[in-house]
Design an enzyme around this catalytic site. Structure first.
Site, short mmCIF file in Angstrom:
data_model
loop_
_atom_site.label_atom_id
_atom_site.label_comp_id
_atom_site.label_asym_id
_atom_site.label_seq_id
_atom_site.Cartn_x
_atom_site.Cartn_y
_atom_site.Cartn_z
N GLU A 213 0.82 -1.22 0.00
CA GLU A 213 0.00 0.00 0.00
C GLU A 213 0.85 1.26 0.00
OE1 GLU A 213 -2.93 -0.24 3.10
OE2 GLU A 213 -3.50 1.88 2.95
N ASP A 238 -3.66 4.37 -1.69
CA ASP A 238 -4.50 4.96 -0.64
C ASP A 238 -4.46 6.48 -0.84
OD1 ASP A 238 -5.48 6.07 1.74
OD2 ASP A 238 -4.36 4.78 3.08
O1 OSB Z 1 -2.89 4.64 5.92
O2 OSB Z 1 -4.45 3.26 6.18
C1 OSB Z 1 -3.80 4.20 6.62
C2 OSB Z 1 -4.87 5.07 10.20
C3 OSB Z 1 -4.83 6.45 10.14
C4 OSB Z 1 -4.47 7.06 8.97
C5 OSB Z 1 -4.10 6.31 7.86
C6 OSB Z 1 -4.14 4.92 7.90
C7 OSB Z 1 -4.50 4.30 9.10
C8 OSB Z 1 -4.54 2.85 9.29
C9 OSB Z 1 -5.41 2.32 10.40
O3 OSB Z 1 -3.85 2.08 8.68
C10 OSB Z 1 -6.64 1.65 9.93
C11 OSB Z 1 -7.66 1.45 11.03
O4 OSB Z 1 -8.51 2.34 11.25
O5 OSB Z 1 -7.62 0.40 11.67
MG MG Z 2 -2.92 3.48 4.11
#
Ligand code: OSB
Ligand code: MG
Length: 369
Positions: A213, A238
């Protein structure tokens, strides 16, 4: 529905466990909750911006400002047929997708409660329970990480995502893979790498990861396309995907083979649905990302993740993985098959615990038409 009053609540909820990524460490989750009143009913939304602009440029401060000055005035006192009208009303206001998504979600909830329809039905969701995984922050050392993974597997999670950063990557992922040869495992770099470090991902390619990712900065679709061409592991975007338009460009460029959908990142559920439909049409698997949401955002993510194109487990863990006390009930629990039930009450299908809300609130402002 007549939009009679809007409240913004800035809250801070202690996390059960610190959450560390390539760019930031968090002990509390601060976010904004939005409350909308109309036609004798109420709706709740959550704005997932963080205190610090590490994940995107938005912060709690910018979201508050943009809501107060521009988004709230765009709908306060207005008569809306449906939440789907919201993006059209605010499309002259550039950027700030998380601020927009927070307000839009409160409108979806209000509409659902008025029409006594669960969000899952309004969105076209098809499943009563969805497959979920857990996203594990960067740990002090590999031993600790292996322990945390073992705990989550014992709790019933069947897919693990590891946060990585330069220097805390290949070795650790290899060790985890050796300990768990059949685990559905994926990594998330949160854009922390430079193109010159591509070899690290090439070395990860034989580790049978579900996906890698967001290795590179959000704007660099080309770097992702070049990497994807050299990997058999799917690259997943993402941060890069802030709209259906950007999703189309990324897919046309071959910059990814999987997309993570977060309503907050793309301006709300309407845009999230468009990305879902595009990916379904092109046979691109999607999954629902997470932003350490409260029960409000989690309820929405579960409804979204029940759509047919969401074929990979979401970052939507049980409430107790994040919070000892949440502002919404009921709490979400993991089923023995690694799924969580999609709420089926009207709107978001959750009830706000006013005592908890008051306890966590730092600041509130009410706007009345
Ligand atoms: O990059 O997916 C991400 C949490 C905060 C900001 C960005 C991310 C994340 C997580 C946590 O990976 C996902 C969750 O809420 O469990
Ligand atoms: Mg992410």
């Amino acid at each position: 529905m007549q939009i009679e009053a809007i409240e913004i609540h800035h809250i801070s909820m202690p996390l059960v466990r610190r959450f560390e990524t390539s760019l930031h460490v968090e002990h509390e989750r601060e976010c904004l909750l939005i409350h909308i009143e109309g036609d004798g009913h109420e709706g709740w939304g959550e704005c997932v911006a963080h205190l610090v602009p590490w994940y995107s440029y938005e912060t709690i401060g910018t979201a508050w400002h943009v809501m107060e000055e521009f988004l709230v005035p765009a709908i306060l006192g207005a008569e809306l047929e449906s939440a789907v009208e919201f993006p059209g009303r605010v499309n002259g206001i550039m950027g700030h997708p998380m601020a927009k998504a927070g307000l839009e979600l409160a409108l979806w909830d209000l509409e659902g409660r008025l029409e006594k329809k669960p969000l899952v039905e309004m969105l076209g969701g098809e499943r009563a329970r969805v497959e979920v995984g857990v996203s594990i922050g960067i740990q002090e050392d590999v031993g600790t990480l292996l322990g945390v993974i073992r705990d989550h597997l014992a709790e019933g999670y069947r897919r693990i995502k590891l946060k990585i950063k330069p220097g805390t990557d290949l070795e650790i992922v290899r060790t985890v893979r050796e300990a768990h040869p059949d685990l559905r495992l994926q990594v998330d770099a949160n854009a922390a790498y430079e193109v010159s470090q591509s070899h690290i991902f090439e070395e990860m390619d034989p580790l049978a990861l579900q996906l890698i990712e967001q290795p590179f900065p959000a704007e660099d679709l080309h770097a992702h396309a070049e990497l994807q061409a050299r990997l058999s592991t799917p690259v997943c975007l993402d941060e890069s995907i802030d709209s259906a338009m950007m999703a189309r460009q990324a897919l046309n460029l071959g910059a990814c083979r999987v997309i993570n959908i977060k309503p907050g990142r793309v301006g709300g559920l309407s845009e999230a649905l468009q990305i879902h439909h595009l990916c379904l049409e092109r046979d691109i698997p999607v999954w629902c990302g997470g932003m350490l949401e409260t029960g409000i955002g989690r309820a929405s993510n579960l409804a979204l993740a029940s759509l047919p194109g969401f074929t990979l487990p979401g970052d939507i863990s049980a409430t107790d993985r994040y919070y000892e006390v949440d502002v919404a009930s009921p709490r979400f629990e993991l089923n023995s098959d690694g799924t969580i039930d999609v709420p089926n009450g009207a709107g978001l299908g959750v009830v706000i615990d006013r005592t908890a809300l008051e306890r966590f609130t730092l600041r509130t402002k009410r706007f009345k038409g």
